[in-house]
Enzyme design. Structure first.
Site, PDB file in Angstrom:
ATOM      1  N   TYR A 174      35.048  37.311  39.155  1.00  0.00           N
ATOM      2  CA  TYR A 174      35.392  38.469  38.338  1.00  0.00           C
ATOM      3  C   TYR A 174      34.199  38.738  37.422  1.00  0.00           C
ATOM      4  O   TYR A 174      33.949  37.991  36.485  1.00  0.00           O
ATOM      5  CB  TYR A 174      36.618  38.203  37.464  1.00  0.00           C
ATOM      6  CG  TYR A 174      37.931  38.083  38.186  1.00  0.00           C
ATOM      7  CD1 TYR A 174      38.076  38.463  39.517  1.00  0.00           C
ATOM      8  CD2 TYR A 174      39.054  37.597  37.531  1.00  0.00           C
ATOM      9  CE1 TYR A 174      39.290  38.345  40.162  1.00  0.00           C
ATOM     10  CE2 TYR A 174      40.272  37.489  38.171  1.00  0.00           C
ATOM     11  CZ  TYR A 174      40.388  37.857  39.484  1.00  0.00           C
ATOM     12  OH  TYR A 174      41.602  37.741  40.127  1.00  0.00           O
ATOM     13  N   PHE A 210      48.809  42.416  41.193  1.00  0.00           N
ATOM     14  CA  PHE A 210      49.046  43.855  41.437  1.00  0.00           C
ATOM     15  C   PHE A 210      50.506  44.235  41.170  1.00  0.00           C
ATOM     16  O   PHE A 210      51.018  45.191  41.741  1.00  0.00           O
ATOM     17  CB  PHE A 210      48.676  44.262  42.867  1.00  0.00           C
ATOM     18  CG  PHE A 210      47.204  44.289  43.154  1.00  0.00           C
ATOM     19  CD1 PHE A 210      46.275  44.141  42.141  1.00  0.00           C
ATOM     20  CD2 PHE A 210      46.742  44.461  44.445  1.00  0.00           C
ATOM     21  CE1 PHE A 210      44.919  44.158  42.401  1.00  0.00           C
ATOM     22  CE2 PHE A 210      45.385  44.491  44.731  1.00  0.00           C
ATOM     23  CZ  PHE A 210      44.470  44.331  43.698  1.00  0.00           C
ATOM     24  N   LEU A 250      51.812  45.613  38.660  1.00  0.00           N
ATOM     25  CA  LEU A 250      51.956  46.899  37.965  1.00  0.00           C
ATOM     26  C   LEU A 250      51.171  48.011  38.651  1.00  0.00           C
ATOM     27  O   LEU A 250      50.987  49.082  38.090  1.00  0.00           O
ATOM     28  CB  LEU A 250      51.489  46.756  36.503  1.00  0.00           C
ATOM     29  CG  LEU A 250      52.363  45.869  35.622  1.00  0.00           C
ATOM     30  CD1 LEU A 250      51.810  45.824  34.201  1.00  0.00           C
ATOM     31  CD2 LEU A 250      53.799  46.367  35.606  1.00  0.00           C
ATOM     32  N   PRO A 297      53.136  52.690  48.148  1.00  0.00           N
ATOM     33  CA  PRO A 297      53.883  53.699  48.908  1.00  0.00           C
ATOM     34  C   PRO A 297      55.384  53.734  48.653  1.00  0.00           C
ATOM     35  O   PRO A 297      56.015  54.756  48.889  1.00  0.00           O
ATOM     36  CB  PRO A 297      53.596  53.310  50.364  1.00  0.00           C
ATOM     37  CG  PRO A 297      53.147  51.890  50.317  1.00  0.00           C
ATOM     38  CD  PRO A 297      52.434  51.747  49.022  1.00  0.00           C
TER      39      PRO A 297
END
Length: 293
Positions: A64, A222, A224, A229
């Site tokens: 990161y 992930f 939030l 879809p």
């Protein structure tokens, strides 16, 4: 913040007890998960506020930034609180073009662990996830053998896996104790998702039952992400009912979905961090959970 807790590696000689609400550092980096944060003082303040708020589980990775979040953690929090669990990941690396590439050979994993130890200023990393990244040509077992070898050497206390399929998780469980699983999981997207640039992001919904059966915490990433879809208005409906934000209800749903889920929502905003923390105080009833199912 609620004192609700979860046990990691409960059957081992060194179990960990953490608050069932952690913090993921990925969003503290610059654009594209690369470089220094746009607001460095706020990034450091967020990490300090996590500890003040009772969070004692922080997720990071040396890729990161590159290596930005580890350095921020050390600057903000070292010397670390005795109950703080810093969880990092290996198995991937970044190129100058910001691409994500496999870095999963045994020698790669060893160098990544050594780098994490150096940048975090630790003698042992409490929890390390082996992260599967598409495109690698190293057999999964070979990478996991390296993880367990580093555990024997004392550089890793507990071994976890990330972005893993059910079959891979079952294989890992036969090789050694698996402390945690970190897969994509949220109300809007629970199962694996094919990526446009190739590869696959593995879903937590496909491994949650295995995790529960083996008393392994599932750490969703992930959770939030707002453009999945399956997004619909159900979260908004419940948010209005409780005068909460949609992000808060997403997190509250995770906490209610299974006692083995350990959310780690990330943000680069101190205000959003404080909003997210309030999710632990929202109590959904059975009717709410059936509606959100």
């Amino acid at each position: 913040m609620s004192t609700q807790k979860i046990i990691i590696a409960g059957k081992s000689k060194s179990p960990l007890k953490v608050k069932r609400f952690g913090y993921g550092t990925m969003r503290l980096t610059g654009e594209g998960i690369w470089g220094e944060p746009a607001n460095r003082p706020e990034a450091l303040q967020i990490l300090k506020q996590c500890i003040k708020s009772g969070i004692n589980f922080i997720d990071t990775a040396d890729y990161y930034g590159d290596d930005v979040t580890n350095r921020l953690i050390k600057e903000a929090l070292y010397p670390y609180p005795s109950d703080l669990v810093i969880c990092t990941k290996v198995g991937g690396a970044r190129k100058p073009d910001k691409s994500w590439v496999p870095f999963n050979r045994p020698e790669n994993i060893r160098s990544s662990i050594d780098n994490n130890l150096r940048t975090l200023k630790l003698e042992q990393i409490t929890l390390v996830h082996f992260r599967i990244i598409a495109g690698g040509d190293v057999p999964f077992k070979e990478s996991m053998d390296a993880m367990f070898e580093l555990q024997k050497e004392g550089k890793i206390l507990h071994v976890g896996v990330s972005n893993i399929s059910p079959d891979e998780l079952q294989t890992a469980l036969l090789m050694g104790p698996i402390a945690t699983v970190e897969n994509m999981y949220g109300h809007g997207q629970r199962n694996s998702l094919k990526l446009q640039h190739g590869g696959e992001t593995r879903g937590g919904g496909e491994v949650l039952e295995i995790c529960e059966k083996n008393e392994i915490p599932l750490i969703p990433y992930f959770s939030l992400f707002q453009s999945m879809p399956k997004k619909d208005d159900r979260i908004l409906t419940i948010a209005k009912k409780y005068n909460a934000t949609q992000a808060q209800i997403n997190l509250t749903w995770l906490l209610h979905r299974s006692p083995w889920i350990l959310p780690i929502p990330g943000t680069s905003s101190l205000r959003h961090l404080e909003e997210n923390l309030k999710a632990v105080d929202i109590q959904l009833n059975e009717e709410d959970m059936r509606f959100l199912e």
